[in-house]
Design a protein around this motif. Structure first.
Motif, PDB file in Angstrom:
ATOM      1  N   ASN A 210      25.004 -81.041 -31.455  1.00 53.39           N
ATOM      2  CA  ASN A 210      25.033 -81.108 -32.915  1.00 53.39           C
ATOM      3  C   ASN A 210      24.907 -82.543 -33.403  1.00 53.39           C
ATOM      4  OD1 ASN A 210      25.759 -78.364 -34.191  1.00 53.39           O
ATOM      5  ND2 ASN A 210      27.131 -78.499 -32.433  1.00 53.39           N
ATOM      6  N   GLY A 211      23.694 -83.021 -33.571  1.00 48.58           N
ATOM      7  CA  GLY A 211      23.517 -84.295 -34.247  1.00 48.58           C
ATOM      8  C   GLY A 211      22.718 -85.363 -33.532  1.00 48.58           C
ATOM      9  N   ALA A 212      22.666 -85.346 -32.209  1.00 50.21           N
ATOM     10  CA  ALA A 212      22.000 -86.434 -31.486  1.00 50.21           C
ATOM     11  C   ALA A 212      20.485 -86.380 -31.682  1.00 50.21           C
ATOM     12  CB  ALA A 212      22.332 -86.347 -30.001  1.00 50.21           C
ATOM     13  N   ARG A 213      19.901 -87.548 -31.910  1.00 50.08           N
ATOM     14  CA  ARG A 213      18.436 -87.617 -32.002  1.00 50.08           C
ATOM     15  C   ARG A 213      17.821 -87.826 -30.618  1.00 50.08           C
ATOM     16  NH1 ARG A 213      17.259 -91.277 -37.453  1.00 50.08           N
ATOM     17  NH2 ARG A 213      18.240 -89.822 -38.955  1.00 50.08           N
ATOM     18  N   LEU A 214      18.435 -88.680 -29.821  1.00 47.36           N
ATOM     19  CA  LEU A 214      17.960 -88.914 -28.453  1.00 47.36           C
ATOM     20  C   LEU A 214      18.677 -87.926 -27.524  1.00 47.36           C
ATOM     21  CD1 LEU A 214      18.065 -92.823 -28.521  1.00 47.36           C
ATOM     22  CD2 LEU A 214      16.074 -91.347 -28.861  1.00 47.36           C
ATOM     23  N   VAL A 215      18.238 -86.680 -27.596  1.00 47.13           N
ATOM     24  CA  VAL A 215      18.956 -85.595 -26.908  1.00 47.13           C
ATOM     25  C   VAL A 215      19.024 -85.820 -25.413  1.00 47.13           C
ATOM     26  CG1 VAL A 215      18.945 -83.129 -26.398  1.00 47.13           C
ATOM     27  CG2 VAL A 215      18.383 -83.928 -28.702  1.00 47.13           C
TER      28      VAL A 215
END
Length: 440
Positions: A210-215
């Motif tokens: 929930n929320g990370a751009r660099l998964v």
């Protein structure tokens, strides 16, 4: 009488956290407008709570074992009440996000401690009955929250959704202070390294979802932290999370099945609510009332679980529950093009409610099966971690799969397909359980 009051405050505490989550869901649009939030800030109102809850829940379970249930229970209620107060008076994003984080910490301490209190207070058939009630109030709380959220959103203010928690938490603190026994603090070695690394690992996991751009980066960090945590716990004499909890196949599978099942239902609540409002043009209040069949049936089914478990055992009752969930998702998928509440939502809700009611309590029983008193808090924390993180994962998968769908009916159908797959995997796992929990 003491047992009765303990059961009341445990059930009420679990119900309050469920009410809060659903009230926030129905009020997010108004919160966004009133506080002039952008989409990123709005998402963090939910993510802050999920990060705190998911990241600290294991630590919350272990603290109850060491500091005593009464101290941790009252601390948890205090934090949850303060978070509710700050959220209700918030005038900007920073205070609201901070308040939601405090609420999440309170809930992370509260959930495993309340379940451990049941394990400490009841045993045998009484424990099975208490857990059945415990499992049912989450659905009731969600339903109440949806209805209250709709009422507040339509007639008053979203702020009352937070303020309503304050008198309830004060009541529970007073009762807990009077009826709970004060346990001696265990002057034992505390697994500091395990506590820190597990909290960081779960924070990282929930943030990845929930929320990370660099998964991929955060996923790598999560895997590394989890691996390091296992190494620490394997060499620790008094581990925060005893790895022996995973030595039982029943417990391990129960945690996994719970995560899958809760993930499917968490996504169902979100997408069904959106379907009701965007496709059928329900108001927030009508949307809340639209979920009553699901939660009412869940409650009724959960009440019959102790007798069924006594006759047939946890495994068989849980299998029946998962099969009913699978059937509910299949019916929803088949009827979804009809754009009719009674066919697309209400009818499948009967099956989903029965499935949820039959599944939750047996999976909880299996998750704490044959756990020692010393590890009851840790086991309770693990049950709640599976519940919370499973819900986040399931919801995130549904959002990812439906990202390209511009028509709500199509998105709803795709999300329900994900829910079906999750429960099919869960069925495969639960079929691998050994028969247990049957009582004569």
């Amino acid at each position: 009488m003491q047992k009765k009051w303990i059961l009341i405050i445990v059930l009420l505490s679990y119900c309050v956290t469920a009410i809060d989550a659903s009230i926030v869901t129905t009020g997010l649009t108004l919160i966004k407008d009133d506080l002039q939030l952008n989409q990123v800030s709005l998402s963090w109102i939910q993510n802050a709570y999920l990060l705190a809850f998911g990241g600290i829940v294991l630590l919350g379970g272990r603290l109850g074992d060491i500091l005593g249930r009464k101290r941790v229970f009252i601390l948890a209620l205090t934090l949850f009440g303060l978070g509710s107060l700050f959220a209700g008076v918030s005038q900007d994003a920073n205070l609201m996000i901070t308040a939601r984080f405090i609420q999440g910490v309170g809930a992370a301490l509260l959930a495993p401690t309340s379940l451990a209190l049941l394990m400490d207070t009841f045993e045998g058939p009484e424990l099975i009955k208490a857990i059945a009630w415990y499992s049912s109030v989450s659905g009731i709380g969600t339903s109440i929250g949806m209805v209250l959220g709709g009422i507040f959103a339509s007639a008053l203010s979203w702020r009352y959704g937070f303020f309503i928690n304050i008198p309830l938490t004060i009541f529970m603190i007073v009762v807990a202070w009077r009826v709970l026994d004060q346990q001696t603090i265990k002057h034992t070695h505390f697994d500091v390294a395990g506590a820190i690394v597990s909290t960081l690992a779960l924070f990282s996991l929930v943030y990845t979802i929930n929320g990370a751009r660099l998964v991929w980066l955060w996923l790598s960090v999560t895997i590394g932290l989890l691996g390091y945590f296992i190494v620490i716990e394997n060499h620790e004499q008094t581990p925060m999370l005893p790895l022996s909890l995973f030595h039982s196949r029943n417990r391990t599978h129960a945690y996994l099945v719970r995560a899958l099942f809760v993930g499917s239902m968490m996504g169902y609540f979100l997408f069904a609510a959106e379907y009701l409002q965007r496709t059928l043009h329900f108001t927030p209040l009508m949307t809340g009332l639209g979920f009553v069949p699901l939660t009412f049936i869940t409650f009724l089914a959960a009440l019959g679980v102790p007798r069924l478990v006594d006759q047939y055992g946890n495994r068989l009752v849980a299998i029946i529950g998962i099969l009913l969930l699978i059937l509910g998702f299949i019916v929803t998928i088949l009827l979804s093009p009809r754009k009719n509440y009674w066919e697309v939502i209400a009818l499948p809700m009967v099956l989903l409610g029965l499935g949820q009611g039959f599944s939750m309590s047996p999976l909880t029983n299996l998750g704490i099966e044959n756990v020692t008193v010393a590890d009851s808090g840790a086991a309770s924390g693990l049950v709640n971690a599976a519940h919370q993180i499973g819900g986040s994962i399931g919801l995130s998968i549904m959002v990812a799969v439906t990202g390209e769908a511009t028509i709500m009916v199509s998105a709803f159908k795709q999300a329900m397909l994900v829910g079906l797959v999750l429960n099919l995997v869960g069925l495969g796992l639960i079929l691998g359980l050994k028969q247990g929990g049957k009582r004569h």
